[in-house]
Design an enzyme around this catalytic site. Structure first.
Site, PDB file in Angstrom:
ATOM      1  N   ASP A 257       4.465  -6.870  -3.219  1.00 36.64           N
ATOM      2  CA  ASP A 257       3.713  -6.040  -4.146  1.00 36.64           C
ATOM      3  C   ASP A 257       3.915  -6.606  -5.560  1.00 36.64           C
ATOM      4  O   ASP A 257       4.738  -7.512  -5.778  1.00 36.64           O
ATOM      5  CB  ASP A 257       4.100  -4.557  -4.036  1.00 36.64           C
ATOM      6  CG  ASP A 257       2.952  -3.656  -4.517  1.00 36.64           C
ATOM      7  OD1 ASP A 257       2.031  -4.160  -5.182  1.00 36.64           O
ATOM      8  OD2 ASP A 257       2.977  -2.434  -4.230  1.00 36.64           O
TER       9      ASP A 257
HETATM   10  C1  BGC Z   1       0.105  -1.624  -5.965  1.00 32.57           C
HETATM   11  C2  BGC Z   1      -0.575  -2.237  -4.764  1.00 32.57           C
HETATM   12  C3  BGC Z   1      -1.692  -3.147  -5.210  1.00 32.57           C
HETATM   13  C4  BGC Z   1      -1.154  -4.179  -6.168  1.00 32.57           C
HETATM   14  C5  BGC Z   1      -2.190  -5.174  -6.634  1.00 32.57           C
HETATM   15  C6  BGC Z   1       0.446  -2.645  -7.015  1.00 32.57           C
HETATM   16  O1  BGC Z   1       0.874  -2.052  -8.213  1.00 32.57           O
HETATM   17  O2  BGC Z   1       1.277  -0.957  -5.525  1.00 32.57           O
HETATM   18  O3  BGC Z   1      -1.032  -1.226  -3.910  1.00 32.57           O
HETATM   19  O4  BGC Z   1      -2.301  -3.746  -4.105  1.00 32.57           O
HETATM   20  O5  BGC Z   1      -0.623  -3.506  -7.291  1.00 32.57           O
HETATM   21  O6  BGC Z   1      -3.081  -4.619  -7.522  1.00 32.57           O
END
Ligand code: BGC
Length: 715
Positions: A257
């Site tokens: 993430d």
């Molecule tokens: C979120 C994810 C997301 C990623 C990319 C993160 O802050 O937890 O769900 O896919 O950002 O945008």
């Protein structure tokens, strides 16, 4: 030698780490912006993956730098959060779950993939498969709600939709099962906080949707930000290398993430980026999103012998293999090569409208306040969410244009051209200013019917949007109370359209409103979808996929609770209860009214003696005793009364739908494989235990409204 192996043989360490790095990007007037980096890295092969670039021309420009400008010509993998649509937004996932219709779930994912791919993208960070039983947590809006079985169905449907039959097709995206795993039970519902759940609840509740995603062939998995029982998921060897890769055979890409590898330092398991990168790589994380920990930390880690080149190569192999499966080597410009036809785009809007209407849950409808049936000359569409296009989209929509979304006011103006639609916001979603209330009351005085649009703003749920008080934000309660009082004095009804990314705890509102529609966030066609239901063009059929609490203190509240040794008994003080609030939710999982009135009868379950190889057939007669055509949803639950480990009071195992005209009767037939009655036994291995199992069918998870018949299981 295969292309992937040849490339690995040719790559420098820096180029390998480039393939393991994903960086946020955007396009400004001055040109492309690569977060903390530059397009130079794409050209020199040290940046192999991007997120957030929107627009086929921009994507192609980046792709050309990699394919034509870099030494090895490896195409970029470019992803975006296409969660509930890309440019056309569908209802948020929690709202879509309310459809209880896997075909519709697949269809919207397919459409979102086609639209995203037409923008040159090859990957989406969806579906989110975290079971959500705590409405304080904002990310429940991205989920399918509280039930793991529903999550399994959602996982299968969404992955089928995003990835299609062929990952290399021009309209397919690599899906990402996230956030692995058990992100939902963050402590006290507070975003990014630690999680501590039992091994049993992992096996029974949190892991099944991910197992289903792997079985459905999901291309990528994203570990959650959170710490699970002392081990952050980004460094969780037992779950990533063990459960996911070894036990379930997942050989796709694990993408971290956003900045999660660097955050291992904050978690307190790594002293610096070198240690953080080492932990993540050892756990099996292939792509580092936004930490720049692999590029900076792995070279020293390699020097110190903390990681090996073959561990790095294994990750690179998986990334290159995914690029190959996506057809990116063959033709990096396949996605986005052709602009979509206006017909395809218009058709997608129609889908958004019909799915939107079906996602609406009619929670209350006193004295048939809905659909509007009396002659209306003037309709008041009031409240801060009545004419708020930017709020209609919901939690995600990087490529949305708010002005493309249909507001409630616009939807009713289009649906009722002969009716004068009067609007006044009354108050803002969150401000303290109450000066506009009187104007809105004046509008109510003029109108024949009142539609009050209140709730949360779109960004009050989603990531980093935990709330401890689940009421209406700002001065909306004061406003709504004033409208209720005023309408009562005028002898008028108030129909509430409640926008939210979670069940809001507003029992007072449910008491005073004549009708309440849960509108969640319905996406681009929100206003049209609401007008369809309110005017009766569409009979509401959505069912809440999450139990609706009556008090914040009841949270977490869900139907799959285990029995107590002292179940609530009003005659006995020493039983499981609160002193100050009922145990019962305000609305059970599955609740949702229609314009019909359904009676269920004649439950027939065969065979009554069941062995593990059987399929149980469950039939239920459904009669529409109401005056209007409508669709009923029948839920199938089981309850294993005596087993080696306690079983939940109800376990969801199926659902079916039937559309019936007034006075019509039909039969809903549901099938349940006996193998689905297995559960993790004392040693957490699946067991099929002889004994009695209740089969229950009914309109929601309210035990009092379920028909029951028992079957006997034989070894
Ligand atoms: C979120 C994810 C997301 C990623 C990319 C993160 O802050 O937890 O769900 O896919 O950002 O945008």
């Amino acid at each position: 030698m295969s292309r992937v192996e040849t490339l690995i043989g040719d790559m420098t360490l820096a180029e390998k780490l480039g393939q393991l790095t994903m960086t946020a990007s955007s396009y400004a007037v001055t040109g492309p912006v690569i977060a903390g980096d530059s397009t130079e890295s794409i050209r020199d092969g040290t940046l192999g993956n991007l997120l957030n670039m929107v627009g086929a021309d921009h994507v192609f420009e980046m792709q050309r730098l990699a394919v034509e400008g870099s030494r090895l010509g490896i195409p970029l993998l470019i992803g975006l959060d296409i969660i509930h649509g890309h440019r056309t937004l569908f209802p948020v996932p929690l709202a879509e779950a309310a459809l209880f219709d896997p075909e519709a779930w697949t269809l919207t994912a397919r459409e979102a993939a086609a639209e995203g791919a037409a923008d040159g993208l090859a990957m989406t960070f969806a579906p989110m498969l975290d079971v959500s039983r705590d409405p304080r947590w904002g990310r429940g809006v991205e989920s399918f709600g509280e039930d793991p079985w529903l999550g399994v169905r959602m996982a299968e449907a969404k992955i089928r939709g995003f990835q299609g039959a062929d990952l290399a097709a021009a309209g397919s995206l690599a899906a990402c099962a996230k956030h692995f795993c058990a992100y939902g039970p963050v402590t006290a519902g507070r975003e990014y906080a630690a999680v501590d759940v039992s091994e049993r609840s992992l096996q029974e509740v949190h892991l099944p949707p991910f197992a289903a995603a792997i079985a459905a062939g999901v291309a990528t998995v994203m570990p959650s930000f959170t710490d699970l029982a002392g081990v952050p998921m980004t460094a969780n060897i037992p779950l990533l290398r063990g459960w996911l890769r070894a036990e379930h055979g997942f050989d796709g890409v694990i993408v971290s993430d956003y900045n999660a590898i660097a955050e291992l330092i904050n978690h307190g398991v790594a002293a610096d980026l070198v240690e953080a990168a080492t932990l993540a790589l050892k756990a099996g994380v292939d792509i580092d999103m936004m930490s720049d920990a692999y590029r900076r930390g792995l070279p020293p880690a390699l020097e110190r012998g903390l990681v090996t080149m073959s561990e790095i190569d294994a990750a690179v192999r998986r990334v290159l293999t995914l690029k190959e499966q996506l057809g990116l080597f063959e033709d990096p410009y396949r996605r986005g090569a052709k602009a979509e036809s206006p017909v395809a785009v218009a058709n997608r809007r129609q889908i958004a409208r019909s799915v939107g209407a079906r996602a609406i849950v009619m929670l209350k409808n006193e004295n048939n306040a809905l659909p509007l049936s009396r002659p209306v000359r003037q309709l008041a569409v009031i409240g801060p969410l009545a004419d708020a296009c930017a709020e209609m989209g919901g939690a995600w929509g990087a490529a949305q244009k708010a002005e493309d979304h249909v507001t409630v006011v616009a939807g009713f103006r289009a649906a009722l051209p002969k009716v004068e639609i009067l609007h006044s916001a009354g108050v803002a979603i969150q401000s303290k200013d109450t000066k506009g209330i009187q104007r809105a009351l004046d509008v109510c005085t003029q109108a024949d019917e009142i539609l009050l649009c209140v709730g949360e703003g779109a960004y009050m749920s989603g990531e980093a949007a935990s709330r401890a008080q689940l009421g209406l934000p700002g001065e909306q309660r004061a406003f709504a109370e004033a409208v209720f009082d005023h309408a009562k004095a005028l002898g008028k009804r108030v129909i509430v359209v409640l926008f939210s990314g979670r069940p809001l705890v507003v029992p007072w509102l449910f008491e005073k409103a004549d009708a309440v529609l849960a509108a969640w966030f319905l996406g681009s066609e929100a206003g049209n979808a609401l007008a369809d239901v309110v005017t009766g063009r569409v009979s509401p059929s959505g069912r809440t996929p999450i139990t609706w609490p009556r008090a914040v203190g009841q949270i977490p509240i869900f139907f799959g609770q285990r029995p107590s040794g002292r179940p609530f008994n009003p005659q006995d003080h020493f039983t499981s209860k609160y002193l100050d609030v009922s145990n019962e939710p305000l609305f059970h999982f599955g609740h949702g009214l229609t314009y019909g009135r359904f009676a269920l009868s004649n439950l027939r379950v065969t065979p009554e003696r069941v062995t593990e190889s059987d399929t149980i057939e469950v039939r239920v007669a459904v009669t529409n005793e109401g005056a209007r055509a409508a669709e009923e949803t029948v839920f199938l639950f089981t309850h294993d009364k005596v087993a080696s480990v306690t079983r939940p009071l109800l376990e969801l195992k199926g659902f079916g739908k039937i559309a019936l005209g007034p006075g019509e009767t039909g039969t809903v037939t549901l099938r349940l494989r006996a193998t689905d009655l297995r559960f993790p036994g004392l040693d957490l291995q699946p067991v099929f235990e002889p004994g009695e199992v209740e089969i229950l069918a009914g309109p929601c998870a309210d035990r009092a409204r379920l028909l029951v018949q028992s079957v006997r299981l034989f070894a």
